[in-house]
Scaffold this motif. Structure first.
Motif, PDB file in Angstrom:
ATOM      1  N   VAL A 153       9.436   5.899   3.708  1.00 44.29           N
ATOM      2  CA  VAL A 153       8.833   7.233   3.775  1.00 44.29           C
ATOM      3  C   VAL A 153       9.659   8.176   2.913  1.00 44.29           C
ATOM      4  O   VAL A 153      10.884   8.149   2.940  1.00 44.29           O
ATOM      5  N   HIS A 154       8.963   9.013   2.147  1.00 49.53           N
ATOM      6  CA  HIS A 154       9.622  10.071   1.386  1.00 49.53           C
ATOM      7  C   HIS A 154       8.939  11.386   1.747  1.00 49.53           C
ATOM      8  O   HIS A 154       7.717  11.505   1.642  1.00 49.53           O
ATOM      9  N   ILE A 155       9.729  12.352   2.158  1.00 52.51           N
ATOM     10  CA  ILE A 155       9.218  13.669   2.519  1.00 52.51           C
ATOM     11  C   ILE A 155       9.945  14.681   1.661  1.00 52.51           C
ATOM     12  O   ILE A 155      11.177  14.737   1.672  1.00 52.51           O
ATOM     13  N   GLY A 156       9.185  15.455   0.905  1.00 53.67           N
ATOM     14  CA  GLY A 156       9.827  16.429   0.024  1.00 53.67           C
ATOM     15  C   GLY A 156       8.843  17.470  -0.456  1.00 53.67           C
ATOM     16  O   GLY A 156       7.757  17.637   0.109  1.00 53.67           O
ATOM     17  N   ASN A 157       9.217  18.160  -1.525  1.00 52.02           N
ATOM     18  CA  ASN A 157       8.398  19.221  -2.099  1.00 52.02           C
ATOM     19  C   ASN A 157       7.998  18.859  -3.520  1.00 52.02           C
ATOM     20  O   ASN A 157       8.735  18.170  -4.226  1.00 52.02           O
ATOM     21  N   LYS A 158       6.830  19.369  -3.937  1.00 58.05           N
ATOM     22  CA  LYS A 158       6.406  19.207  -5.317  1.00 58.05           C
ATOM     23  C   LYS A 158       7.284  20.085  -6.192  1.00 58.05           C
ATOM     24  O   LYS A 158       7.650  21.190  -5.792  1.00 58.05           O
ATOM     25  N   PRO A 159       7.612  19.620  -7.383  1.00 57.06           N
ATOM     26  CA  PRO A 159       8.375  20.482  -8.286  1.00 57.06           C
ATOM     27  C   PRO A 159       7.508  21.631  -8.795  1.00 57.06           C
ATOM     28  O   PRO A 159       6.286  21.513  -8.870  1.00 57.06           O
ATOM     29  N   GLY A 161       4.708  23.255  -2.494  1.00 59.59           N
ATOM     30  CA  GLY A 161       3.843  22.411  -1.708  1.00 59.59           C
ATOM     31  C   GLY A 161       4.613  21.200  -1.221  1.00 59.59           C
ATOM     32  O   GLY A 161       5.577  20.757  -1.842  1.00 59.59           O
ATOM     33  N   ALA A 162       4.197  20.684  -0.100  1.00 62.96           N
ATOM     34  CA  ALA A 162       4.854  19.524   0.494  1.00 62.96           C
ATOM     35  C   ALA A 162       4.219  18.241  -0.010  1.00 62.96           C
ATOM     36  O   ALA A 162       3.025  18.204  -0.325  1.00 62.96           O
ATOM     37  N   VAL A 163       5.024  17.187  -0.058  1.00 64.50           N
ATOM     38  CA  VAL A 163       4.546  15.854  -0.399  1.00 64.50           C
ATOM     39  C   VAL A 163       5.102  14.879   0.633  1.00 64.50           C
ATOM     40  O   VAL A 163       6.316  14.826   0.851  1.00 64.50           O
ATOM     41  N   CYS A 198       0.867  -1.171   0.000  1.00 62.37           N
ATOM     42  CA  CYS A 198       0.000   0.000   0.000  1.00 62.37           C
ATOM     43  C   CYS A 198       0.906   1.223   0.000  1.00 62.37           C
ATOM     44  O   CYS A 198       1.832   1.331   0.811  1.00 62.37           O
ATOM     45  N   ARG A 199       0.643   2.132  -0.927  1.00 61.53           N
ATOM     46  CA  ARG A 199       1.399   3.394  -1.000  1.00 61.53           C
ATOM     47  C   ARG A 199       0.412   4.534  -0.860  1.00 61.53           C
ATOM     48  O   ARG A 199      -0.626   4.562  -1.523  1.00 61.53           O
ATOM     49  N   ILE A 200       0.735   5.479  -0.014  1.00 60.46           N
ATOM     50  CA  ILE A 200      -0.113   6.632   0.245  1.00 60.46           C
ATOM     51  C   ILE A 200       0.699   7.897   0.027  1.00 60.46           C
ATOM     52  O   ILE A 200       1.865   7.975   0.435  1.00 60.46           O
ATOM     53  N   GLU A 201       0.057   8.881  -0.607  1.00 61.33           N
ATOM     54  CA  GLU A 201       0.705  10.171  -0.840  1.00 61.33           C
ATOM     55  C   GLU A 201      -0.250  11.277  -0.418  1.00 61.33           C
ATOM     56  O   GLU A 201      -1.416  11.257  -0.783  1.00 61.33           O
ATOM     57  N   VAL A 202       0.263  12.226   0.345  1.00 57.80           N
ATOM     58  CA  VAL A 202      -0.490  13.407   0.746  1.00 57.80           C
ATOM     59  C   VAL A 202       0.301  14.618   0.257  1.00 57.80           C
ATOM     60  O   VAL A 202       1.465  14.790   0.617  1.00 57.80           O
ATOM     61  N   ALA A 203      -0.336  15.428  -0.590  1.00 62.20           N
ATOM     62  CA  ALA A 203       0.331  16.593  -1.183  1.00 62.20           C
ATOM     63  C   ALA A 203      -0.504  17.837  -0.917  1.00 62.20           C
ATOM     64  O   ALA A 203      -1.721  17.821  -1.075  1.00 62.20           O
ATOM     65  N   ASP A 204       0.152  18.911  -0.506  1.00 66.72           N
ATOM     66  CA  ASP A 204      -0.565  20.155  -0.238  1.00 66.72           C
ATOM     67  C   ASP A 204      -0.051  21.266  -1.140  1.00 66.72           C
ATOM     68  O   ASP A 204       0.841  21.054  -1.952  1.00 66.72           O
ATOM     69  N   SER A 205      -0.641  22.446  -0.995  1.00 65.83           N
ATOM     70  CA  SER A 205      -0.260  23.582  -1.840  1.00 65.83           C
ATOM     71  C   SER A 205       0.402  24.687  -1.023  1.00 65.83           C
ATOM     72  O   SER A 205       0.410  25.836  -1.425  1.00 65.83           O
ATOM     73  N   GLY A 206       0.956  24.337   0.107  1.00 59.40           N
ATOM     74  CA  GLY A 206       1.597  25.326   0.973  1.00 59.40           C
ATOM     75  C   GLY A 206       3.023  25.638   0.549  1.00 59.40           C
ATOM     76  O   GLY A 206       3.439  25.340  -0.567  1.00 59.40           O
ATOM     77  N   PRO A 207       3.782  26.218   1.454  1.00 55.19           N
ATOM     78  CA  PRO A 207       5.147  26.623   1.132  1.00 55.19           C
ATOM     79  C   PRO A 207       6.109  25.446   0.996  1.00 55.19           C
ATOM     80  O   PRO A 207       7.218  25.603   0.494  1.00 55.19           O
ATOM     81  N   GLY A 208       5.718  24.287   1.456  1.00 54.32           N
ATOM     82  CA  GLY A 208       6.595  23.122   1.384  1.00 54.32           C
ATOM     83  C   GLY A 208       7.606  23.118   2.514  1.00 54.32           C
ATOM     84  O   GLY A 208       7.588  23.966   3.404  1.00 54.32           O
ATOM     85  N   PHE A 209       8.485  22.156   2.448  1.00 51.11           N
ATOM     86  CA  PHE A 209       9.551  22.054   3.436  1.00 51.11           C
ATOM     87  C   PHE A 209      10.673  22.995   3.033  1.00 51.11           C
ATOM     88  O   PHE A 209      10.813  23.336   1.861  1.00 51.11           O
TER      89      PHE A 209
END
Length: 151
Positions: free
Chosen positions: A121-127, A131-133, A78-89
């Motif tokens: 776990v992968h924690i990063g920013n959307k290109p 936004g954070a992913v 099971c793979r889960i991804e949560v992505a937002d539109s904020g400033p990111g990390f």
């Protein structure tokens, strides 16, 4: 067997249990072991709570913006991804190992908890626009009486 779904949610606290219930229902229907389902649902709740709290233009204004949750149950993972539109990390640095928050702190445990409950776990920013992913996966275990069996 392969199941996937994606939700586009408002940055409101009420969206967190909605995503969690959908994940739990999907896993129960697929026949995933309840302990694995619980671990993933807690990790999802933490990732969603981070998106609600930090995923917009203003950390204090949770009434604007949205975030996306995508879940894939594919084979034994099971793979889960949560992505937002904020400033990111913070950019320009690789993520340091996470440290637990002090015991008296009211916040700061979510990402550490996700790392404890998931296999990868992968924690990063959307290109691009930012936004954070937060994405994570876990190997699945199945109930003996699972209703959906690959043929």
């Amino acid at each position: 067997m392969s199941i996937w779904w994606s939700l586009h949610l408002r940055r409101e606290a009420a969206s967190v249990p909605l995503a969690r219930r959908l994940l739990l229902g999907t896993m129960e229907s697929a026949g995933v072991d309840p302990d694995i389902s619980y671990d993933l649902s807690v990790a999802l709740s933490e990732a969603c709570a981070n998106a609600v709290e930090h995923g917009g233009d203003s950390a204090r204004d949770t009434s604007t913006g949205a975030y996306r949750v995508t879940a894939y149950l594919d084979g034994e993972t099971c793979r889960i991804e949560v992505a937002d539109s904020g400033p990111g990390f913070p950019s320009g640095r690789s993520r340091a190992p996470l440290r637990p928050a002090p015991s008296e702190a009211e916040h700061g445990r979510g990402l550490c908890l996700i790392e404890e409950l998931a296999d990868h776990v992968h924690i990063g920013n959307k290109p691009g626009r930012g936004g954070a992913v937060v994405s994570f996966d876990k190997m699945l275990k199945w109930r003996d009486d699972r209703p959906l069996v690959a043929t």
